[in-house]
Design an enzyme around this catalytic site. Structure first.
Site, mmCIF file in Angstrom:
data_model
loop_
_atom_site.group_PDB
_atom_site.id
_atom_site.type_symbol
_atom_site.label_atom_id
_atom_site.label_comp_id
_atom_site.label_asym_id
_atom_site.label_seq_id
_atom_site.Cartn_x
_atom_site.Cartn_y
_atom_site.Cartn_z
ATOM 1 C CB SER A 88 26.028 2.494 -63.167
ATOM 2 O OG SER A 88 26.407 1.508 -64.131
ATOM 3 C CE LYS A 95 29.885 3.192 -65.185
ATOM 4 N NZ LYS A 95 29.400 1.986 -65.014
#
Lengths: 123, 420
Positions: free
Chosen positions: A37, A74
């Site tokens: 991701s 993230k």
């Protein structure tokens, strides 16, 4: 006052990666990441991340966060009072953090470590 | 003389807190950490405490009920705890060089000379820094002496801020009136019984008791504790603790003894007295040795022998020590000799408060392992941060317990994996 400074002689004893990668021993941890991701931020599955818990994130910082009791890596983005966790992979949508979201910032990623060769899967 | 400002930093449920850093699912869960071979509870979270789990209880006794209520048990992971301890201590050392590491999860700081307008603010900052940077929650008590700082810390544990400051005599007296004397630092079971007999129940009672009587009954340590309760520093920070290194009790027999049973009686008395000394000083021991010898001055066959028992689990209980001593005696006793003397030596002593670590069974050469760990940590952090860590290290490869967490901070193949 940094008592962890330990190389104050002028001798050329070789380049110490620890000195370069670990600014603060007490707050530095190493994690391994799997998944894709964050691939567009050059974080590949199997990479090592060096995290410094003493740092505070700014917009664009890569952070390790804990969301709903799960670790995640993230990009951090804050506008006003809103916090977003952005995946750097077009397949994933940003995650908005609400006041009642089970969320904490575990630390800021300072270095990503992986092999130059594509074929080596992980460090 | 200027009043000192002593802070005692005490990690909350330390082993459990270490487990939570890499395991956020455990955040509000009742957790316990078990001694080696999953024996006894050596650390518990406040949730586990609320379920009525006492410290030190053998796990099998509570396992079913505890797990039924959602409790989770971890096998002890000293590699991990030692690493976290070094991190906490290195953060503390940045706030002041006047620091004494007391145990794996406690340190005294002398903040007297730190230029700060508000010591409470500084301490709150210390607490927040450790929580943020290392992930470990701590409680900090502030007072003018070590004994009072320990009182303050136990109050800090109950406060929402995690910090407690004993700042005035009035406040101090009020608090000491409801503070049980046996909870004071340095007061062990034997001292407690003596104080009970003197009708001294609260710390306030002790503080105001007749000094001569205290000196007589509790020796110099008791008198020092009294002074400290009054606010006079007698047990310094950064000083070598006035702690015994050894207890030895031996005596020559009135006449020579040939029989084992007779020697056993004498030895039992000596061991009992030795254990009393331990308890008076709130110490426990890891090592015991017994010896017997013949009379060197008589023209008779000579025999001297001793036997050492190395793997005690931080003992101070007379019946256990006596049994071990008698077992040892049986190993060395030989018929046919006229014995003149027997004795016991208790070595490798630590303060009882550190006993939680000692509930592990040490592996092989206990003391050597400790030194090894201390050296490793000192080398890593470049300074002598770990002066005293009474812990053992599980031998690598030695039965990884299925419930032991990974060595997240020391082993490349046990890193925390983030699934992204």
């Amino acid at each position: 006052m940094n008592i962890l400074f330990h190389n104050d002689n002028m001798e050329q004893s070789g380049l110490d990666l620890n000195e370069f990668l670990i600014k603060r021993r007490a707050s530095t941890f190493i994690l391994r990441v799997t998944g894709n991701s964050m691939i567009d931020a050059n974080i590949h599955s199997g990479d090592l991340l060096i995290i410094d818990r003493s740092k505070d994130p700014v917009n664009g910082s890569i952070i390790v966060a804990v969301v709903n009791s799960e670790f995640t890596v993230k990009e951090y983005f804050k506008r006003g009072n809103k916090i977003f966790l952005i995946s750097r992979n077009k397949k994933y949508l940003p995650l908005e953090i609400f006041p009642d979201t089970d969320f904490l910032i575990w630390g800021v990623v300072t270095f990503i470590i992986h092999y130059a060769e594509k074929n080596n899967s992980s460090c | 003389m200027q009043k000192k400002i002593i802070a005692l930093v005490d990690c909350d449920s330390f082993f459990c807190s270490c487990e939570r850093v890499f395991n956020p699912k455990m955040k509000n869960v009742p957790i316990v950490v078990l001694s080696n071979n999953d024996g006894c509870v050596v650390s518990r979270t406040k949730e586990a405490k609320a379920l009525g789990i006492p410290m030190g209880i053998p796990y099998f006794k509570i396992k079913y009920e505890f797990e039924k209520k959602g409790g989770v048990a971890f096998s002890s992971n000293f590699t991990l705890y030692g690493d976290f301890s070094a991190r906490v201590m290195s953060v503390l050392a940045e706030f002041t060089p006047d620091m004494e590491i007391y145990s794996i999860d406690e340190a005294f700081l002398d903040l007297t000379n730190i230029p700060t307008k508000n010591v409470e603010e500084l301490v709150i900052k210390i607490r927040a820094t450790i929580l943020k940077e290392v992930g470990i929650p701590v409680s900090i008590g502030i007072a003018s002496t070590k004994v009072l700082a320990k009182v303050a810390t136990s109050l800090a544990k109950k406060s929402s801020s995690g910090v407690f400051h004993i700042y005035s005599d009035e406040q101090k007296n009020y608090l000491l009136k409801t503070y049980a004397v046996e909870n004071l630092w340095g007061i062990g079971k034997a001292s407690h019984l003596k104080l009970k007999a003197l009708n001294i129940k609260s710390a306030f009672d002790l503080m105001n008791a007749n000094q001569k009587i205290i000196l007589k009954n509790l020796t110099i340590m008791g008198a020092k504790i009294q002074e400290e309760l009054k606010g006079i520093m007698t047990i310094g920070v950064e000083q070598e603790k006035d702690v015994r290194k050894q207890v030895m009790v031996s005596r020559s027999f009135e006449h020579g003894i040939y029989e084992l049973d007779e020697i056993k009686k004498h030895l039992s008395d000596h061991v009992f007295r030795a254990s009393e000394i331990l308890r008076e000083e709130s110490l426990v021991c890891f090592n015991l040795s017994v010896f017997v010898m013949t009379n060197q001055f008589k023209e008779l066959p000579q025999y001297y022998n001793s036997f050492q028992i190395n793997n005690l689990n931080g003992e101070d209980a007379p019946h256990i020590l006596i049994k071990k001593a008698l077992d040892g005696l049986e190993q060395i006793f030989k018929y046919g000799y006229e014995y003149k003397k027997c004795g016991v030596m208790l070595n490798n002593l630590v303060m009882k408060e550190e006993r939680q670590l000692s509930l592990l069974e040490p592996v092989d050469t206990h003391a050597e392992k400790i030194t090894e760990v201390i050296d490793k940590i000192n080398n890593k952090f470049g300074s002598h941060l770990v002066k005293m860590m009474s812990c053992t290290i599980e031998k690598r490869g030695h039965q990884k317990q299925p419930t032991r967490s990974n060595c997240y901070t020391t082993m490349w193949d046990e890193l925390k994996i983030v699934e992204n």
